[in-house]
Design a protein around this motif. Structure first.
Motif, short mmCIF file in Angstrom:
data_model
loop_
_atom_site.label_atom_id
_atom_site.label_comp_id
_atom_site.label_asym_id
_atom_site.label_seq_id
_atom_site.Cartn_x
_atom_site.Cartn_y
_atom_site.Cartn_z
N THR A 15 0.83 -1.20 0.00
CA THR A 15 0.00 0.00 0.00
C THR A 15 0.87 1.25 0.00
O THR A 15 0.60 2.21 -0.74
CB THR A 15 -0.93 0.01 1.23
OG1 THR A 15 -1.73 -1.18 1.20
CG2 THR A 15 -1.83 1.21 1.23
N ALA A 19 1.13 4.04 -2.91
CA ALA A 19 0.85 5.45 -2.61
C ALA A 19 1.99 6.35 -3.08
O ALA A 19 1.75 7.38 -3.72
CB ALA A 19 0.61 5.64 -1.11
N ILE A 54 -5.48 9.73 -0.18
CA ILE A 54 -4.74 8.57 0.34
C ILE A 54 -4.75 8.58 1.87
O ILE A 54 -4.98 7.55 2.51
CB ILE A 54 -3.31 8.55 -0.22
CG1 ILE A 54 -3.33 8.20 -1.70
CG2 ILE A 54 -2.41 7.59 0.56
CD1 ILE A 54 -2.01 8.42 -2.43
N ILE A 57 -8.03 7.50 3.30
CA ILE A 57 -8.28 6.07 3.18
C ILE A 57 -7.37 5.26 4.09
O ILE A 57 -7.80 4.33 4.77
CB ILE A 57 -8.09 5.62 1.71
CG1 ILE A 57 -9.17 6.26 0.83
CG2 ILE A 57 -8.12 4.10 1.59
CD1 ILE A 57 -8.89 6.15 -0.65
N GLU A 58 -6.08 5.62 4.15
CA GLU A 58 -5.09 4.80 4.84
C GLU A 58 -4.74 5.26 6.25
O GLU A 58 -4.11 4.53 7.00
CB GLU A 58 -3.81 4.72 4.01
CG GLU A 58 -4.00 4.00 2.68
CD GLU A 58 -4.43 2.55 2.84
OE1 GLU A 58 -4.05 1.90 3.85
OE2 GLU A 58 -5.14 2.06 1.95
N LEU A 164 -9.36 5.39 -5.67
CA LEU A 164 -8.31 5.07 -4.69
C LEU A 164 -8.82 4.12 -3.62
O LEU A 164 -8.07 3.24 -3.16
CB LEU A 164 -7.77 6.35 -4.06
CG LEU A 164 -6.96 7.25 -4.96
CD1 LEU A 164 -6.56 8.52 -4.22
CD2 LEU A 164 -5.74 6.53 -5.48
N SER A 168 -7.18 0.56 -2.90
CA SER A 168 -6.70 0.23 -1.56
C SER A 168 -7.29 -1.10 -1.08
O SER A 168 -6.60 -1.91 -0.48
CB SER A 168 -7.07 1.35 -0.59
OG SER A 168 -6.75 0.99 0.73
N ARG A 169 -8.56 -1.30 -1.35
CA ARG A 169 -9.20 -2.56 -0.94
C ARG A 169 -8.61 -3.74 -1.69
O ARG A 169 -8.43 -4.81 -1.13
CB ARG A 169 -10.70 -2.48 -1.17
CG ARG A 169 -11.38 -1.59 -0.16
CD ARG A 169 -12.86 -1.54 -0.35
NE ARG A 169 -13.45 -0.68 0.67
CZ ARG A 169 -14.67 -0.21 0.59
NH1 ARG A 169 -15.44 -0.50 -0.45
NH2 ARG A 169 -15.14 0.56 1.54
N ARG A 176 -8.58 -6.85 4.79
CA ARG A 176 -9.41 -5.68 5.05
C ARG A 176 -10.89 -6.03 4.90
O ARG A 176 -11.73 -5.51 5.61
CB ARG A 176 -9.05 -4.54 4.11
CG ARG A 176 -9.84 -3.31 4.46
CD ARG A 176 -9.41 -2.12 3.73
NE ARG A 176 -8.21 -1.60 4.35
CZ ARG A 176 -7.60 -0.52 3.95
NH1 ARG A 176 -8.06 0.15 2.94
NH2 ARG A 176 -6.52 -0.09 4.54
#
Length: 180
Positions: A15, A19, A54, A57-58, A164, A168-169, A176
């Motif tokens: 990840t 990114a 980002i 989300i992270e 995004l 990410s998923r 996740r």
């Protein structure tokens, strides 16, 4: 330092690498394409917008470290003081990452947070250049440019944020999905 990797919030290497790669591509696109666009009132800050998405989300850890790395690369590619972009992007990445849980509950939160992060990031750039004696804008011009940048970021967010989030998923895989 080792406690960071034992806590619930850890950095997943895939990840983080994705990114950084995306932000470096955004930096190149910002300098070569977006900066040359003649948009009314100012321009979109693609790097700041993607970093905010980002981080949303992270979380704050990935947001701040990614912001610092891409900010340092931006500083190395520019003629201003080294560390200026790294500081702003690191702080924005961290601050946006703090509201990551609220972004999952509402559609409006990503729009407001990413737009607001663009406004604050632009004002922070202006403040730092002013402190360092390199200011090129007056207060009114800076505020107008910051608002326009925030509006452009909010307009791009409905396209960027879901893409995004999906990426990410997919990078997270089954870990996740089972956590949610």
């Amino acid at each position: 330092m080792l406690d960071m990797f034992d806590s619930a919030e850890t950095i997943r290497v895939r990840t983080f690498a994705a990114a950084i790669g995306l932000l470096v591509l955004a930096l190149v696109a910002q300098v070569s394409v977006v900066a040359r666009l003649d948009l009314p009132g100012g321009r979109l800050d693609l790097v700041l917008t993607l970093l905010a998405a980002i981080a949303l989300i992270e979380g704050p850890l990935v947001g701040s470290i990614s912001g610092f790395v891409v900010g340092l690369l931006a500083d190395l590619a520019s003629s201003h003081v080294l560390g200026q972009s790294a500081l702003v992007l690191c702080l924005i990445g961290y601050a946006v990452g703090l509201v990551m849980n609220e972004a999952q509950r509402s559609v409006a939160v990503p729009l407001a947070v990413i737009g607001g992060a663009s406004v604050l990031g632009t004002l922070a750039y202006v403040a730092i250049t002013s402190i360092l004696g390199e200011a090129a804008l007056t207060g009114g011009e800076a505020f107008t440019r910051a608002i326009v940048t925030g509006v452009y970021a909010a307009l791009v967010t409905p396209f960027v944020y879901p893409a995004l989030l999906l990426g990410s998923r997919r990078l997270a895989g089954n870990r996740r999905r089972s956590a949610r």
